[in-house]
Design a protein around this motif. Structure first.
Motif, PDB file in Angstrom:
ATOM      1  N   THR A   1     -14.170   0.291  51.538  1.00  0.00           N
ATOM      2  CA  THR A   1     -14.908   0.539  50.465  1.00  0.00           C
ATOM      3  C   THR A   1     -14.285   0.997  48.957  1.00  0.00           C
TER       4      THR A   1
ATOM      5  N   ASP B   1     -22.732   5.874  49.157  1.00  0.00           N
ATOM      6  CA  ASP B   1     -21.632   5.623  50.170  1.00  0.00           C
ATOM      7  C   ASP B   1     -20.162   5.814  49.426  1.00  0.00           C
TER       8      ASP B   1
ATOM      9  N   THR C   1     -19.837   3.162  55.888  1.00  0.00           N
ATOM     10  CA  THR C   1     -20.558   1.909  55.439  1.00  0.00           C
ATOM     11  C   THR C   1     -21.709   1.206  56.352  1.00  0.00           C
TER      12      THR C   1
ATOM     13  N   GLU D   1     -17.033  -6.590  52.677  1.00  0.00           N
ATOM     14  CA  GLU D   1     -15.780  -5.930  51.735  1.00  0.00           C
ATOM     15  C   GLU D   1     -14.471  -6.522  51.984  1.00  0.00           C
TER      16      GLU D   1
HETATM   17 MG    MG Z   1     -16.998   2.118  53.796  1.00  0.00          MG
END
Ligand code: MG
Ligand code: GTP
Length: 362
Positions: free
Chosen positions: A102, A125, A82, A97
């Motif tokens: 993620t 991603d 990311t 996040e």
């Molecule tokens: Mg990530």
């Protein structure tokens, strides 16, 4: 009969005890005796995926136009996927996040500068956490290129191997980004050695896998990485026919309190327009609105472009294929027959656990 097969096993030096697993070569040897063809099941195959190249049809061939490459970023958790995309997009997603992890596929269109011009690219991603294997498989299957991020202070880890397997299963070229070279303890050479020991030989060492040493955090060599991506993309001559009804894959789906069911599609061929009637898996509906990756309303999504769709009657399953059809009746029919065949599959899956046993063979 079962007895015959047991006999063959004994004759090959295997003492069957009813529970052991046979290796692939042994299975092949036995099957040869019985003239049975062995099909190598792809462990990463996700139901409903469209193989990238199969999506073009005969009639498209004389109407093909260039389309942007779709590039999936994969790798072990926390290796910096990311952060890399944040640097490319000049955003700060990684910092916001939950738990720094993620949990879904993000799809973004980015203008990449090359030789004084900018060219559009689409980046996906993916999560590195081990729980999200199916998402990674999906990411690899709709993509043209995989960037596999390996942290130089950590080396090859389980999801690095898994990502490599997905890319190979999908037949997608791999580019390695050796990340975090700014860190104490970073050892990019060791990473290259590890990779070559599993058959990924760096271009710099005479192999065919491009590897770029980067710091996603500081942005070091990210432009080299993008240049490599564009070179690999150029060789693929990526094309689609924008002047036909759209087809593609659902990469994410869910339920929004105010908008209802929504889905993120990657259009793989054709153009998707507001007002089109789509069927995807067991869901269908008229496209009420399309939103681009920035949440802006758009009227059309052309090949390679990710787009969020609302207007479906149900939440489709990520990995489902979508297509535009002529009428709501056709859409309903297709969706219903899809639901039925899924139910059948589920019933037969319940009947056995999918493993081939001696008694099911005999
Ligand atoms: Mg990530
Ligand atoms: P998942 O999506 O959960 O698999 O993680 P990820 O691969 O997206 O990793 P992420 O980008 O969230 O980065 C994980 C941590 O590594 C963060 O604290 C980043 O700031 C840090 N990081 C990423 N790239 C670099 C780098 O090049 N150098 C240094 N020093 N830290 C980095």
């Amino acid at each position: 009969t079962e007895g015959d097969i047991l006999g063959s096993l004994y004759s090959k030096g295997v003492k069957p005890d009813g529970v052991q697993t046979l290796d692939k070569d042994m299975v092949k040897m036995i099957c040869k005796d019985y003239d049975v063809e062995v099909i190598d099941a792809d462990p990463y195959k996700v139901e409903g995926l469209v193989k990238r190249r199969e999506i073009l049809e005969e009639e498209d061939l004389d109407k093909l136009k260039d389309r942007p490459p779709v590039i999936t970023i994969m790798g072990h958790v926390d290796h910096g996927k990311t952060t890399l995309l944040d640097h490319i997009r000049k955003t700060k997603v990684a910092a916001s996040e939950a738990g720094g992890i993620t949990q879904g596929i993000g799809a973004y269109k980015v203008q990449v500068p090359v030789d004084g011009k900018t060219l559009p690219c689409v980046f996906l991603d993916t999560p590195g956490h081990e729980a999200f294997g199916a998402m990674r498989a999906r990411g690899a299957s709709v993509t043209d290129i995989c960037i596999i991020v390996v942290a130089a202070d950590d080396g090859i880890r389980p999801q690095t191997n898994e990502a490599i397997a997905h890319a190979k299963a999908a037949g997608v070229p791999i580019i390695i980004a050796i990340n975090k070279i700014d860190k104490d303890g970073a050892n990019p050479d060791r990473v290259m050695q590890e990779l070559s020991s599993i058959g990924l030989m760096p271009e710099d060492w005479g192999g065919d896998i491009p590897m770029v040493q980067i710091s996603a955090l500081q942005g070091q060599n990210v432009d080299d990485l993008l240049e490599t991506v564009m070179l690999v993309a150029e060789l693929q001559e990526l094309k689609a026919n924008p002047d036909r009804s759209a087809k593609g894959t659902v990469i994410e789906a869910g339920m929004d309190k105010s908008k209802g069911p929504f889905a993120t599609f990657i259009v793989q061929n054709g153009s998707l327009r507001r007002g089109d009637i789509v069927v995807c898996g067991g869901a269908f509906g008229k496209v009420r609105a399309l939103f681009d990756d920035g949440g802006k309303r758009v009227d059309v999504a052309t090949p390679s472009i990710p787009v969020q769709v609302i207007g479906l009657n149900n939440v489709p399953v990520a990995g489902d294929v979508f297509e535009v059809v002529e009428s709501l009746d056709t859409a309903r029919e297709k969706a219903e027959s899809r639901v039925m065949s899924l139910r059948d599959e589920r019933i037969s899956a319940k009947a056995g656990d999918g493993k081939v046993t001696l008694s099911s063979l005999a």
